[in-house]
Scaffold this motif. Structure first.
Motif, short mmCIF file in Angstrom:
data_model
loop_
_atom_site.label_atom_id
_atom_site.label_comp_id
_atom_site.label_asym_id
_atom_site.label_seq_id
_atom_site.Cartn_x
_atom_site.Cartn_y
_atom_site.Cartn_z
N THR A 351 33.96 43.65 39.90
CA THR A 351 34.64 44.72 40.64
C THR A 351 36.15 44.56 40.58
O THR A 351 36.89 45.54 40.38
CB THR A 351 34.16 44.72 42.10
N ALA A 355 38.84 47.13 38.93
CA ALA A 355 39.93 47.66 39.76
C ALA A 355 41.29 47.35 39.11
O ALA A 355 42.21 48.18 39.16
CB ALA A 355 39.86 47.04 41.16
N THR A 358 42.49 49.85 36.56
CA THR A 358 43.03 51.13 37.05
C THR A 358 44.55 51.13 37.03
O THR A 358 45.18 52.18 37.25
CB THR A 358 42.54 51.43 38.48
N GLY A 453 38.40 53.55 37.84
CA GLY A 453 38.22 53.53 39.29
C GLY A 453 36.80 53.87 39.69
O GLY A 453 36.23 53.24 40.59
N VAL A 454 36.22 54.87 39.03
CA VAL A 454 34.82 55.23 39.31
C VAL A 454 33.90 54.06 38.99
O VAL A 454 32.96 53.75 39.74
CB VAL A 454 34.43 56.48 38.51
N VAL A 457 34.11 51.48 41.74
CA VAL A 457 33.36 51.88 42.94
C VAL A 457 31.87 51.62 42.74
O VAL A 457 31.18 51.10 43.63
CB VAL A 457 33.63 53.36 43.26
N LEU A 460 30.55 48.14 43.32
CA LEU A 460 30.27 47.69 44.68
C LEU A 460 28.76 47.57 44.92
O LEU A 460 28.31 46.76 45.73
CB LEU A 460 30.90 48.66 45.69
#
Length: 496
Positions: A351, A355, A358, A453-454, A457, A460
């Motif tokens: 993750t 991130a 991005t 970014g998607v 997410v 997670l």
């Protein structure tokens, strides 16, 4: 291969059968990514468009998605040597046909045949490993397997980039990719047939042709529909995906019925094992995120940073090598400490790396890109080996082949979905910005940031599943009368 086999499991070293299968799997997986850099050459030599040329990869993925659901049934009906010989002979036939293909259509048929052989190898390797290796040694052996299956995809684009630089008179450069692969495959096949021993005894049972058709059309249609999202015709893509999902639903209902009255093609009772199902979700989402980044990063490096395909391959190669080389260490740590101490930090690392991507820009230092990619691949290494072992270890022996087949099938679907998702998000965002007056380069960069970014997410979900997984399997699957973490009232889980 459902019969018990305890002799090889007692050995401390990796059984010969696993070594042979790892080597063969490395060769066929290397081939899966070796065509990535050859697209421009195919367009020029065979006079096809870029969309058509991409089918050398799309057709491979479609075939894998269509065939892998049948491997659970197939591996229980033939001997280890027969499965190996069939897979490698099919792969070699496809390689020969691809090397001499006079037209693009023939090349595509060759790639489809290659994929047919590749689809059998990974489930064969995983099923055999879970059968012959004792639970206390599975992490170590699975780590060695990870080394092979992780390094191969990373090496594919680099190897193809180097081979494509070679000039041989009267031979198109892309044909050399198959010409070089052929003797290697022949040697590996010969060594395997010399050393490979059968594991267990095949079981009798007729194949349900309706299930085969529903699996091929359903999973193949789903992957094809997802691949259509790369273009502008979203309506057609959505319709194909909907049909594919409907056929998969019909396939699932057919398997439930066959579980009561006959032999299912893909035994869905594996999903009643909570640990296996959690591992399945985690692996699928992690694979989705990984494949999304594997699409976005080369696009960024080549389109916005103007690196060559070979330079791009060399930049991402250290991450793949780190992932593979850490495999044995991760396996030993799993055997000693269990899965949670590896999977939870690994899922967090996935993750964090996504991130970090991005924040890409047109002047981001290459060392930062390299660091983020290595972090992601190392985190995947810390995740994949324990999750594979925990997930399949949650099943009784007679469901190993079905469990590995379902993992392989959903990986192909996740790869297609991940690719479709990031490309769709990136394209939609870029188009919107360009329409608003933003220059194409800036719009493309912003689209890539949003796509990363998607993916971050979605990652997670990987963390959530990692927290829910146990540190170890609850009991020895060789002795368990049912799926270990299922309820006591469900002994039907292990019925054939």
């Amino acid at each position: 291969m459902p019969a018990d086999i305890s002799a090889p499991a007692a050995k401390e070293r990796t059984p010969t059968v696993i070594r042979v299968l790892v080597l063969a799997t490395f060769v066929v997986i290397l081939n899966e990514t070796i065509m990535i850099n050859a697209i421009p050459r195919l367009m020029e030599d065979l006079k096809v468009t870029e969309v058509a040329a991409q089918w050398v990869s799309t057709a491979f993925m479609l075939t894998m998605a269509a065939i892998i659901p049948t491997t659970g049934w197939f591996l229980q009906r033939v001997t280890t040597r027969t499965a190996y010989a069939t897979a490698m002979a099919t792969f070699m036939a496809g390689t020969v046909l691809s090397a001499v293909a006079p037209t693009f259509a023939v090349l595509l048929i060759g790639r489809i045949i290659q994929a047919g052989g590749t689809a059998v190898m990974m489930p064969l390797l995983m099923t055999t490993l879970m059968t012959v290796v004792a639970e206390k040694d599975r992490g170590r052996v699975m780590g060695n397997v990870t080394l092979a299956i992780s390094v191969a995809p990373a090496m594919g684009p680099v190897v193809s980039g180097l081979i494509l630089q070679v000039s041989v008179p009267q031979i198109d450069s892309w044909r050399l990719l198959f010409v070089v692969m052929l003797p290697i495959t022949a040697i590996v096949t010969w060594l395997g047939l010399r050393q490979l021993e059968n594991v267990g005894e095949p079981a009798a049972g007729a194949i349900d042709l309706l299930s085969v058709a529903l699996a091929a059309l359903g999973f193949g249609g789903l992957v094809y529909g997802l691949s259509k999202f790369h273009g502008d015709d979203y309506t057609t893509a959505i319709a194909i995906v909907a049909v594919g999902l409907a056929l998969i639903g019909a396939f699932a209902l057919r398997q439930v019925r066959l579980q009561r009255t006959g032999t299912p093609l893909l035994d869905l009772r594996v999903l009643l094992a909570g640990t296996y199902t959690k591992a399945l979700v985690l692996m699928s989402v992690a694979f989705l995120a990984m494949m999304g980044s594997m699409i976005l990063l080369p696009l960024y490096l080549q389109n916005l940073r103007h690196l060559s395909p070979l330079e791009t391959g060399l930049l991402v190669m250290p991450g793949g090598l780190a992932m593979g080389l850490l495999g044995p260490t991760v396996g030993k740590l799993f055997d000693r400490f269990g899965g949670r101490v590896l999977v939870i930090p690994g899922s967090i690392g996935i993750t964090v790396s996504l991130a970090g991507f991005t924040q890409i820009s047109t002047d981001m230092p290459y060392w930062q890109l390299l660091g983020l990619h290595i972090l992601m691949m190392v985190s995947l290494a810390a995740t994949f080996t324990p999750v594979f072992t925990l997930g399949l270890g949650a099943l009784p022996m007679n469901l190993y082949s079905h469990g590995s087949s379902m993992l392989g099938t959903l990986q192909q679907v996740a790869a297609a979905f991940g690719t479709a998702l990031v490309v769709t998000v990136m394209s939609a965002r870029s188009t919107s910005l360009i329409d608003a007056g933003t220059d194409p380069a800036t719009a493309g960069l912003d689209g890539m940031r949003l796509a990363f970014g998607v993916s971050a997410v979605l990652a997670l979900i990987v963390i959530a599943m990692a927290v829910l997984l146990p540190a170890r399997a609850a009991a020895d699957p060789h002795a368990a009368p049912m799926v270990r973490d299922a309820e006591e009232e469900t002994p039907e889980l292990v019925k054939n």
